[in-house]
Design a protein around this motif. Structure first.
Motif, PDB file in Angstrom:
ATOM      1  N   SER B  52      44.254  48.235 -97.295  1.00  0.00           N
ATOM      2  CA  SER B  52      43.694  48.545 -95.982  1.00  0.00           C
ATOM      3  C   SER B  52      42.959  47.367 -95.351  1.00  0.00           C
ATOM      4  O   SER B  52      42.618  47.423 -94.174  1.00  0.00           O
ATOM      5  CB  SER B  52      42.751  49.743 -96.077  1.00  0.00           C
ATOM      6  N   LYS B  68      45.280  50.777 -88.837  1.00  0.00           N
ATOM      7  CA  LYS B  68      44.248  51.690 -89.351  1.00  0.00           C
ATOM      8  C   LYS B  68      43.678  52.585 -88.259  1.00  0.00           C
ATOM      9  O   LYS B  68      43.357  53.748 -88.507  1.00  0.00           O
ATOM     10  CB  LYS B  68      43.132  50.892 -90.013  1.00  0.00           C
ATOM     11  N   LYS B  71      45.967  55.256 -87.880  1.00  0.00           N
ATOM     12  CA  LYS B  71      46.332  55.867 -89.163  1.00  0.00           C
ATOM     13  C   LYS B  71      47.865  55.944 -89.278  1.00  0.00           C
ATOM     14  O   LYS B  71      48.452  57.011 -89.540  1.00  0.00           O
ATOM     15  CB  LYS B  71      45.707  57.248 -89.331  1.00  0.00           C
TER      16      LYS B  71
END
Lengths: 112, 113
Positions: B52, B68, B71
């Motif tokens: 991530s 991110k 998502k």
């Protein structure tokens, strides 16, 4: 290929009978997992183990139990098989240091 | 409640073109993402992963992109080859708690010669 052996590879059993699937690894990995694969659901975690005698439930654990008495072996038991447990079962292993899991060849179980 | 979703059950592309497989997740605790490839009657095999802290990871013909804020992650295969025809699973690992991969439902890729 990671040293993972699942047995049996195929099994047909009758409703209500107990069934045990075996996963054996030669990699000395700490983590071992049992997943089932069904159409439309991908792979779902049944149980996993983070060490000898240390196990925990996954998202679809009802009707299944597991045991890990040695690092190399992880057993999945269906105490009383039902037709809804007809599936392909995969064992996987992983090391402590990385999340990548390595899978066995799978066991196709049919409950009639 | 599916925490990892692959909304396209299938994808067909021509050999030599780009294949783009998509994956969405809902759990903000996921911090490592992986793609697996699966042929019939075989176990899934690890393909590529991304942490991530990155937004892109490349390995030969395979590139994974991570967004991110949305998502969302995607797998790009360029150029696509007939041998790439398989089911592709997206998976995610949480930062804390149960150390086990959560998988999407898979996308069947067919690369036409």
């Amino acid at each position: 290929d990671a040293g993972i052996t699942q047995s049996p590879r195929h099994k047909v059993t009758e409703t209500g009978t107990p069934v045990t699937l075996r996963c054996h690894q030669t990699e000395n990995h700490r983590y071992m997992y049992w997943y089932r694969q069904d159409p439309g659901h991908g792979l779902r975690l049944i149980h996993y183990s983070y060490g000898v005698k240390d196990t925990d439930k996954g998202e679809v654990s009802d009707g299944y139990s597991v045991s890990r008495s040695k690092t190399e072996d992880f057993l999945l038991t269906l105490e009383s098989a039902t037709s809804s447990q007809t599936s392909v079962y995969f064992c996987a292993i992983s090391e402590s240091s990385t999340p990548e899991a390595f899978f066995g060849q799978g066991t196709r179980l049919t409950v009639v | 409640d599916q925490q990892v979703k692959q909304n396209s059950p299938s994808l067909s592309v021509q050999e030599g073109r780009i294949s783009i497989l998509n994956c969405d997740y809902t759990n903000s605790m996921f911090d490592y993402f992986l793609w697996y490839k699966k042929y019939p009657a075989e176990g899934p095999t690890f393909l590529i992963s991304i942490s991530s802290i990155k937004d892109k990871n490349e390995d030969g013909r395979f590139t994974v992109f991570l967004n991110k804020s949305a998502k969302h992650l995607s797998l790009h295969i360029v150029p696509s080859q007939p041998g790439d025809s398989a089911v592709y699973f997206c998976a995610a690992n949480p930062r804390t708690g149960r150390r086990a991969l959560t998988f999407g439902s898979g996308t069947r890729l067919q690369v036409q010669p």
